[in-house]
Each structure stands twice: as structure tokens, then as C-alpha cells.
Design a protein around this motif. Structure first.
Motif, PDB file in Angstrom:
ATOM      1  N   LEU A 296      -0.199  -1.465   5.360  1.00 29.58           N
ATOM      2  CA  LEU A 296      -0.630  -0.122   5.742  1.00 29.58           C
ATOM      3  C   LEU A 296      -0.123   0.267   7.121  1.00 29.58           C
ATOM      4  CD1 LEU A 296      -2.407   2.356   4.992  1.00 29.58           C
ATOM      5  CD2 LEU A 296      -4.316   1.170   6.124  1.00 29.58           C
TER       6      LEU A 296
ATOM      7  N   ILE B 153      -2.334   0.343  -4.818  1.00 29.62           N
ATOM      8  CA  ILE B 153      -2.374  -0.999  -4.246  1.00 29.62           C
ATOM      9  C   ILE B 153      -1.697  -1.970  -5.206  1.00 29.62           C
ATOM     10  CG2 ILE B 153      -3.822  -2.867  -3.372  1.00 29.62           C
ATOM     11  CD1 ILE B 153      -4.038  -0.385  -1.674  1.00 29.62           C
TER      12      ILE B 153
ATOM     13  N   LEU C  22      -2.855  -6.550   3.231  1.00 30.17           N
ATOM     14  CA  LEU C  22      -3.087  -5.123   2.993  1.00 30.17           C
ATOM     15  C   LEU C  22      -2.971  -4.307   4.277  1.00 30.17           C
ATOM     16  CD1 LEU C  22      -6.145  -5.410   0.553  1.00 30.17           C
ATOM     17  CD2 LEU C  22      -3.872  -4.546  -0.037  1.00 30.17           C
TER      18      LEU C  22
ATOM     19  N   LEU D 279      -8.381   3.281   2.006  1.00 25.41           N
ATOM     20  CA  LEU D 279      -7.451   2.738   1.018  1.00 25.41           C
ATOM     21  C   LEU D 279      -7.755   3.212  -0.407  1.00 25.41           C
ATOM     22  CD1 LEU D 279      -7.215  -0.943   2.316  1.00 25.41           C
ATOM     23  CD2 LEU D 279      -5.451   0.814   2.463  1.00 25.41           C
TER      24      LEU D 279
ATOM     25  N   SER E 280      -5.028   5.239  -2.178  1.00 29.63           N
ATOM     26  CA  SER E 280      -3.670   4.699  -2.191  1.00 29.63           C
ATOM     27  C   SER E 280      -3.452   3.796  -3.394  1.00 29.63           C
ATOM     28  CB  SER E 280      -3.396   3.906  -0.901  1.00 29.63           C
ATOM     29  OG  SER E 280      -3.566   4.709   0.249  1.00 29.63           O
TER      30      SER E 280
ATOM     31  N   VAL F  74       0.868  -1.181   0.000  1.00 29.27           N
ATOM     32  CA  VAL F  74       0.000   0.000   0.000  1.00 29.27           C
ATOM     33  C   VAL F  74       0.903   1.229   0.000  1.00 29.27           C
ATOM     34  CG1 VAL F  74      -1.799   1.263   1.219  1.00 29.27           C
ATOM     35  CG2 VAL F  74      -1.787  -1.247   1.255  1.00 29.27           C
TER      36      VAL F  74
END
Length: 258
Positions: free
Chosen positions: A182, A155, A178, A150, A153, A115
């Protein structure tokens, strides 16, 4: 060719190629005529090749055979789980081990996630080895039910070793990777994870949980993060139940996953 094969009692192998979408090129009627359809899969940058059965008139489908490219040709891999995890680093944020099922065989693979902050209007989503639509759903649930934000962001998600995972049981492992990336908190190296995530944020049980845990115990794992009411089946694994996705997020929020 069918008449010839039946009259002579012989086997005919037809070799073809696939399209960019992963479908057999040419008329689809060919798939309906044959008894078995096998896909030979593999990434150019990996030495592993997977022979996958997607149709079998006389047996189960989704069975796989794992082979390694060597100087002497293809060599059978008797323990795919150990091979897929052989190059795994120690505890690193953004990595989780998923206990999956391929056909009737339990397989453990590493799921890696990254992330990264993004200033673009449309953040990047890059997925290798998993369904991009499934990733979008998991991200939406993490945002809506857990408030992680999220959506802004970049990914990146990767299934290590070149294996393609298709079952929803990987949802919880993907979410753990994930959230780990993060928060910067690693998932303990001796932990395996599996579970299906619903749109409400609940973590649902999956099939063949005992086989997954047995394979994990055989490879030296000591604990598992699993849906609620999952039984260890005498595998001496410490089970950490996760009934809702918020439970997973709160564990990483404490700064250490135990």
C-alpha cells in the motif's frame, strides 16, 4: 486388512484421492482406523511437493517432508527455507519473509501481497497458501485500528513456493506485506517477521520464537520484526519489537523501514 497387518507384522499403504475441499474422499471412518494419515501436496505450477503428516498415532503431527520434482523423480530437499527463498527478488514492496514452524521444523517462506485500487462494488480477494478467513480478519483490524481503508481495494496474497501456511504467527508478516504494498515502501531484504495479531490490534508472542530466529540467522538474516518481549537467544539478530499493529504502520508511514 487390519487383522492381516497385525497378524503378519507388515505395513499396508492405502492410496486415495482428496475432494476439492482438501478432505479425504470416502467414509471418514477410514481415517480413524489407520495409524497415520499423510497428505501429498503441491501446486501444478511448482516443482516442489510436500508430504505432510496430519495424523500419527505414534508420533507428532504436522511434520512435513519437502521434495523437488526432478528428471530422476522426487529428490529430498534438506533445507526447505533456502529453497523457498532461492528465487526471491531484492527489496520489492509487498514482500515479507515469514519465519514459520512446520511440525518441529522452522521454515522461512516469502509472503507476497498486492493492494490495487478497485472500482467494483465488491473488491476482489484472492488468496493462495493461506486461510482466506484469516486474511479477512487482518484486513478488518488494519482498517478498524489503523484506518488504512483497505476494504475498498483489491487484495491479492500469495505464499511463494506452493507451501500452505496455517499458523496465526504469520499474521504480522501478512500485515507487513499488505502495508508495504500500500505504501510502496519495501521490507528490508535481511528482515524476517512473525507475530500473531489480535482483534484489539495487539501483536502477541508466538511459540518457538528462538527456533525461528535461529533458522533466520543461519540463512544470513540480520534483523527480525517480532512481538514485544521476544528474546534473540544469542543469535546476534537485531530485534525490532512491535507491540501494536499501529507501530508497524507508523514505520512504513515514515517512508523507510529501518
Amino acid at each position: 486388512m487390519i487383522s492381516f497387518a497385525k497378524s503378519r507384522g507388515t505395513i499396508i499403504l492405502i492410496v486415495g484421492h482428496v475432494t476439492k475441499d482438501g478432505q479425504i474422499a470416502g467414509p471418514r471412518v477410514l481415517e480413524h482406523m489407520v495409524d497415520t494419515v499423510l497428505y501429498f501436496e503441491g501446486e501444478r505450477g511448482h516443482q516442489y511437493r510436500i508430504l505432510r503428516s496430519v495424523k500419527n498415532r505414534f508420533g507428532g503431527t504436522d511434520e512435513i517432508g519437502v521434495f523437488e520434482m526432478t528428471g530422476m523423480g522426487l529428490a529430498e530437499v534438506s533445507n526447505p527455507s533456502q529453497l523457498f527463498l532461492s528465487d526471491r527478488s531484492a527489496e520489492v514492496a509487498g514482500s515479507a519473509v515469514f519465519a514459520g514452524i512446520e511440525g518441529s521444523r522452522p521454515v522461512l517462506v516469502e509472503i507476497q501481497a498486492l493492494v490495487a485500487s478497485s472500482s467494483a462494488a465488491n473488491p476482489r480477494r484472492a488468496v493462495v497458501g493461506w486461510d482466506s478467513g484469516r486474511l479477512a480478519m487482518v484486513l478488518a483490524v488494519l482498517d478498524a485500528r489503523c484506518g488504512l481503508g483497505l476494504s475498498s481495494s483489491d487484495i491479492y496474497l500469495n505464499v511463494a513456493g506452493g507451501l500452505k501456511v496455517g499458523e496465526p504467527a504469520a499474521d504480522l508478516a501478512v500485515a507487513a506485506a499488505l502495508v508495504s504494498s500500500l505504501s510502496g515502501v519495501p521490507v528490508p531484504a535481511e528482515t524476517v517477521i512473525f507475530g500473531e495479531i489480535s482483534l484489539s490490534g495487539d501483536v502477541r508472542p508466538v511459540t518457538q520464537a528462538e527456533a525461528r530466529l535461529k533458522e533466520a540467522a543461519k540463512l544470513g538474516f540480520s534483523r527480525a520484526l517480532v512481538p514485544a518481549n521476544t528474546k534473540a537467544g544469542g543469535n546476534n539478530l537485531k530485534l525490532n519489537s512491535c507491540g501494536r499493529l499501529q507501530d508497524l504502520v507508523s514505520v512504513f508511514a515514515d517512508g523507510e523501514m529501518v
